[in-house]
Every structure is written in C-alpha cells, then in structure tokens.
Design a protein around this motif. Structure first.
Motif, mmCIF file in Angstrom:
data_model
loop_
_atom_site.group_PDB
_atom_site.id
_atom_site.type_symbol
_atom_site.label_atom_id
_atom_site.label_comp_id
_atom_site.label_asym_id
_atom_site.label_seq_id
_atom_site.Cartn_x
_atom_site.Cartn_y
_atom_site.Cartn_z
ATOM 1 N N GLN A 32 0.834 -1.200 0.000
ATOM 2 C CA GLN A 32 0.000 0.000 0.000
ATOM 3 C C GLN A 32 0.870 1.252 0.000
ATOM 4 O O GLN A 32 0.568 2.216 -0.715
ATOM 5 N N ASN A 60 0.815 4.062 -2.820
ATOM 6 C CA ASN A 60 0.579 5.457 -2.454
ATOM 7 C C ASN A 60 1.694 6.354 -2.978
ATOM 8 O O ASN A 60 1.432 7.438 -3.504
ATOM 9 N N ILE A 118 -0.683 9.275 -3.621
ATOM 10 C CA ILE A 118 -1.810 9.276 -2.692
ATOM 11 C C ILE A 118 -1.286 9.617 -1.298
ATOM 12 O O ILE A 118 -0.315 9.039 -0.835
ATOM 13 N N GLN A 119 -1.923 10.578 -0.653
ATOM 14 C CA GLN A 119 -1.518 10.973 0.697
ATOM 15 C C GLN A 119 -2.682 10.784 1.645
ATOM 16 O O GLN A 119 -3.818 11.094 1.305
ATOM 17 N N LYS A 120 -2.374 10.292 2.836
ATOM 18 C CA LYS A 120 -3.413 10.131 3.861
ATOM 19 C C LYS A 120 -3.402 11.364 4.750
ATOM 20 O O LYS A 120 -2.349 11.903 5.080
#
Length: 109
Positions: free
Chosen positions: A97, A101, A106-108
C-alpha cells in the motif's frame, strides 16, 4: 537518559533464567522445556547462559496460563506460527500500500 522508543527496553535480552524463574513462578526446567518446544527463544551469552527479555517473561506467563488451562504446547506453537504469519502478511500489505501510495501520489490525512 530516556530511551527514544519506550518499548525497546522490553526487548533487550538481559535477564537470567534464575530471575525469570522468580518472576514467573516457573521452574528453570519448565522454562528450558518451553525453549525445547520452540515457544520461547532466549539469546545466549558467549559462555552459553540464557538471557531473556521482559517481553519473554510476559510471553512465558501467557504460556503457563494456557498450559494451566489445558492447552498443549503443540497447540500453543501452532497459534504462534499463525500469528506470525498474519503479522507478516499485514506488514506485506502495508508495504505494498505504501508503494502504491508513493507511486500514485496518494496521501493520507
């Protein structure tokens, strides 16, 4: 001096089998038997003495409680292997994952 990782002291293998015996109430023979059954993995000094961590002491207490409840050492070992496999699979999923990312930005939050 304060340790940066508060749990790291629990993993340092510095406790002798005699102290572990006193802390757990298990005999030294029982502790060696659990090692023979591959339920616990102490380090060895150059002279061959066993050294345990606080995490090992906690694990030995869990083992002793399970034995007292009638669980066989084989069953305990099988459960340990299952837990290890689950942990490895979870770590692998997190790694994948993270790579996805990073690749796709993709950033959380």
């Amino acid at each position: 001096m304060i340790l940066a990782d508060s749990s790291s002291y629990k993993d340092k293998k510095v406790i002798t089998i005699g102290i572990v015996s006193e802390l757990t109430g298990l005999s030294e023979r029982q502790i060696r038997y659990y090692e023979e059954r591959k339920l616990i993995f102490p380090d060895r000094t150059p002279g061959g003495s066993r050294r345990y961590s606080f995490a090992d002491v906690e694990h030995l207490v869990e083992i002793a409680n399970k034995i007292e409840d009638g669980v066989q050492t084989y069953e305990i070992r099988q459960e340990m292997l299952k837990q290890k496999k689950r942990s490895q699979e979870e770590a692998h999923k997190k790694m994948i994952q993270g790579q996805l990312n990073a690749r796709f930005g993709i950033q959380k939050y």
